[in-house]
Design a protein around this motif. Structure first.
Motif, PDB file in Angstrom:
ATOM      1  N   GLU A 150      -4.387   3.539   6.924  1.00 22.53           N
ATOM      2  CA  GLU A 150      -3.049   3.439   6.343  1.00 22.53           C
ATOM      3  C   GLU A 150      -2.431   2.061   6.583  1.00 22.53           C
ATOM      4  O   GLU A 150      -1.854   1.458   5.672  1.00 22.53           O
ATOM      5  N   LYS A 200       4.694   0.792  -0.258  1.00 20.39           N
ATOM      6  CA  LYS A 200       5.440   0.080   0.786  1.00 20.39           C
ATOM      7  C   LYS A 200       4.772  -1.269   1.066  1.00 20.39           C
ATOM      8  O   LYS A 200       3.555  -1.414   0.924  1.00 20.39           O
ATOM      9  N   ALA A 243       0.848  -1.190   0.000  1.00 18.76           N
ATOM     10  CA  ALA A 243       0.000   0.000   0.000  1.00 18.76           C
ATOM     11  C   ALA A 243       0.881   1.237   0.000  1.00 18.76           C
ATOM     12  O   ALA A 243       1.869   1.302   0.741  1.00 18.76           O
ATOM     13  N   ASP A 244       0.551   2.194  -0.834  1.00 17.10           N
ATOM     14  CA  ASP A 244       1.319   3.452  -0.929  1.00 17.10           C
ATOM     15  C   ASP A 244       2.805   3.194  -1.173  1.00 17.10           C
ATOM     16  O   ASP A 244       3.680   3.872  -0.622  1.00 17.10           O
TER      17      ASP A 244
END
Length: 309
Positions: free
Chosen positions: A237, A103, A100-101
């Motif tokens: 996140e 990473k 995700a993002d």
């Protein structure tokens, strides 16, 4: 103030601070972040497998529910002993590798959280220590404040919603073998959109635990689909991918599964009741899951009008 008085008050302050620290430490969160950083999922999956094996875990299944998500299901002797004594739902641990993002996050369900949420008498501490040694433990997450063990032991999300001991009570068969055969056949045929991720017989018991994939593409309803549900509730996140896969337990002659209104709530305790990312957005899923499980077994729910989220 005399030296004795100063010493007494210093000791009192120290003890009070210690009590505050203990109280703070009592709050538990559902997931543990092992590591996060650059990389690709394939390499991280292989690395994670090796690390788990080095700590005595055995791989019993793998699941790729959607893009950029890979889940490993493992067990060890500690878990199997606890499952035989306490609950079959404790027989495995779920470890996720999620990108995700940009990473890659390696995370797992917090064994100590599960110990209390599933009302276990035995300690999951040895399991937690081995997972930490294998994967790390940067932080726990999945709840802003966390929950105290006392609350977890009697957890339910809100009035009218199920507890740990209010599972979907599915079909009862003439024997354990007959129940297992029915689940095997139903999952192999992908009835209700359910298919097998893993199956494990718990030694010394008449319990068999399954991990199941739930897919609209396999003929299931949209509301049961793993990607659909997680697309709504797993929005923070740090990803709670290790919520998957769902379990079905054959306990002697009885087939059962934790009710979604308990299972989802205890893994996502901070979800709001209403809003864009909320239980209301998946309000039809608990009933759809029960219906799909009954279809997999060749039957119908006893109460199709059960209340939803």
């Amino acid at each position: 103030m005399s030296m004795v008085q100063r010493s007494f008050y210093a000791l009192l302050v120290f003890m009070l601070l210690g009590m505050v620290s203990v109280q703070a430490a009592e709050r538990l969160k559902p997931f543990v972040l092992g590591s996060i950083g650059p990389g690709d999922i394939k390499s991280k999956v292989n690395e994670t497998k090796s690390a788990l094996v080095s700590q005595g875990f055995r791989l019993v299944g793998e699941y790729i529910p959607y893009e950029n998500a890979h889940i490993l299901i493992v067990t060890n002797d500690d878990l199997l002993k606890l499952a035989a004594k306490d609950t079959g739902y404790a027989a495995t641990q779920r470890v996720s590798i999620t990108k995700a993002d940009g990473k890659v996050q390696v995370a797992y369900v917090n064994p100590i959280y599960i110990q209390y949420a599933y009302r276990m008498e035995g300690s999951m501490q040895p399991v937690a220590e081995k997972l930490k040694a294998a994967l790390g433990a940067q932080e726990t997450f999945g709840s802003k404040k966390g929950l105290k063990p006392k609350k977890l032991k009697k957890y339910h999300y809100t009035f009218g919603m199920e507890y740990f001991d209010d599972p979907y009570e599915l079909k009862t068969f003439s024997s354990h073998g007959a129940a297992v055969n029915a689940v095997d056949k139903g999952l192999a045929a992908k009835k209700g959109g359910l298919s097998q991720v893993y199956r494990m017989d718990i030694p010394g018991t008449k319990m068999t635990i399954y991990g199941v994939a739930m897919k609209q593409s396999d003929g299931g309803a949209k509301e049961i689909d793993d990607a659909y549900q997680m697309g709504i509730i797993d929005f923070n996140e740090l990803k709670q991918t290790a919520y998957l896969p769902y379990e079905i337990l054959v306990n002697d002659k009885q087939v059962e599964a934790l009710h979604m209104r308990f299972r989802a709530a205890v893994h996502f305790p901070d979800l709001s009741m209403a809003g864009e990312n909320s239980f209301m957005k998946v309000m039809s899923s608990p009933g759809a899951i029960e219906k799909a499980m009954w279809e997999m077994l060749g039957g119908k729910p006893k109460d199709t009008n059960a209340p939803q989220f």
